[in-house]
Design an enzyme around this catalytic site. Structure first.
Site, PDB file in Angstrom:
ATOM      1  N   TYR A 150       0.758 -11.235  -1.556  1.00  0.00           N
ATOM      2  CA  TYR A 150      -0.329 -12.205  -1.783  1.00  0.00           C
ATOM      3  C   TYR A 150       0.144 -13.634  -1.599  1.00  0.00           C
ATOM      4  CZ  TYR A 150       1.251 -11.691  -6.740  1.00  0.00           C
ATOM      5  OH  TYR A 150       1.974 -11.608  -7.907  1.00  0.00           O
ATOM      6  N   LYS A 165       4.604 -17.851  -5.242  1.00  0.00           N
ATOM      7  CA  LYS A 165       5.278 -17.015  -4.237  1.00  0.00           C
ATOM      8  C   LYS A 165       5.070 -17.611  -2.838  1.00  0.00           C
ATOM      9  CE  LYS A 165       6.384 -13.305  -6.968  1.00  0.00           C
ATOM     10  NZ  LYS A 165       7.751 -12.937  -7.308  1.00  0.00           N
TER      11      LYS A 165
END
Ligand code: HXC
Length: 270
Positions: A150, A165
């Site tokens: 994601y 991330k």
């Protein structure tokens, strides 16, 4: 269960693994030891870290642990410097420590956002900066960041984690190009749904959640920390992966590709 590596690819080398007291971090640390490398695991609680170090020592290497919160930049720097003091080198850093929970973006408090971004993105930078300095001075090293898909396709309920991330992915590519000529490789690994206590409790707490997650994986199974660690070992290997930097290796059974929409996936386009 990780067996001794047939090629001791990490013999004489040293790695620091954050979040090494459990799950994927533990498996990577043990796999590094199985390949003959010395390893230090970093995390907040001594007991699970010591257990990992003990598992690593069974391969005849030197293994240790250091307690520290990756949100504390000075403590992270001191931990990295301590590894270099103890072993004379740091060849690999695995930024695996993470914090996560599912929460609709509009309900996420600034403090909840900050907690996850501090652990995931800032913690990764603190370790990378500290270890990178030693690696650049020594003329080489490998940094491996654990992310999730994601980071690039987004996912509802993960705005804090996905943003963090995604930031790591940008950091990885930036540093791969900034440090490449000086021998420091920077890569990511992107595990799919992995059978660990932490991920299960945070991401598929009920049987229904678990079935839904499983249904999203073309390979139709979860992965194990040991399977993820095998791919991590490949990317950390200074010989086999010498020419790989700035990249992401997905170990997700094809999950991020999504399941077929217009035809049954098992039947393909027939
Ligand atoms: C909404 C939440 C919440 C939840 C915490 N918060 N949990 N908000 N829903 N479920 C909010 C709190 O209300 C608080 O905001 C803020 O977050 C900080 O919470 P604390 O508990 O005080 O923070 P702290 O003790 O520092 O804990 C950090 C943490 C925690 C991230 C919240 O979960 C943690 O340390 N986790 C580490 C282990 C972990 O998460 N492992 C799973 C990794 S699995 P307020 O405003 O109330 O003060 C993983 C896989 C990802 O990452 C990839 C999958 C494909």
């Amino acid at each position: 269960m990780i067996a001794k590596s047939p090629v001791e690819e990490f013999s004489g080398l040293t790695a620091l693994v954050t979040g090494g007291g459990s799950g994927i971090g533990r498996a990577i640390a043990v796999r590094y030891a199985a390949g003959g490398g010395n390893v230090v695991v970093l995390g907040r609680r001594a007991e699970p870290l010591e257990q990992t170090a003990q598992m690593a020592r069974e391969f005849g290497v030197t293994a240790d642990f250091v307690t520290c919160d990756v949100r504390d930049a000075d403590a992270v720097t001191a931990a990295v410097d301590g590894v270099v003091e103890q072993f004379g080198r740091i060849d690999a850093l695995v930024n695996n420590a993470a914090g996560n929970f599912i929460c609709p973006a509009e309900e996420l408090s600034p403090n909840g956002w900050r907690a996850v971004v501090d652990i995931v993105l800032n913690g990764t930078f603190y370790g990378t900066r500290a270890a990178g300095r030693h690696m650049l001075e020594a003329g080489g090293g490998s940094i491996l960041n654990v992310i999730a898909s994601y980071a690039w396709h987004g996912h509802p309920g993960t705005v804090h984690s996905a943003a963090a991330k995604g930031g790591i992915l940008a950091m990885t590519r930036t540093l791969a190009s900034e440090w490449g000529a000086r021998g420091v490789r920077v890569n990511c690994i992107s595990p799919g749904p992995t059978e660990t206590e932490g991920a299960g409790a945070a991401l598929w707490p009920t049987e229904a959640d678990r079935a839904r997650v499983l249904g999203s994986v073309p390979a139709a199974r979860f992965t194990t920390p040991e399977e993820v660690a095998e791919s991590a070992a490949f990317l950390l290997d200074p010989r086999r992966a010498a020419y790989i930097t700035g990249d992401v290796l997905s170990v997700d059974g094809g999950q991020w590709l999504g399941k077929a929409v217009y035809a049954d996936s098992a039947a393909g386009s027939r």
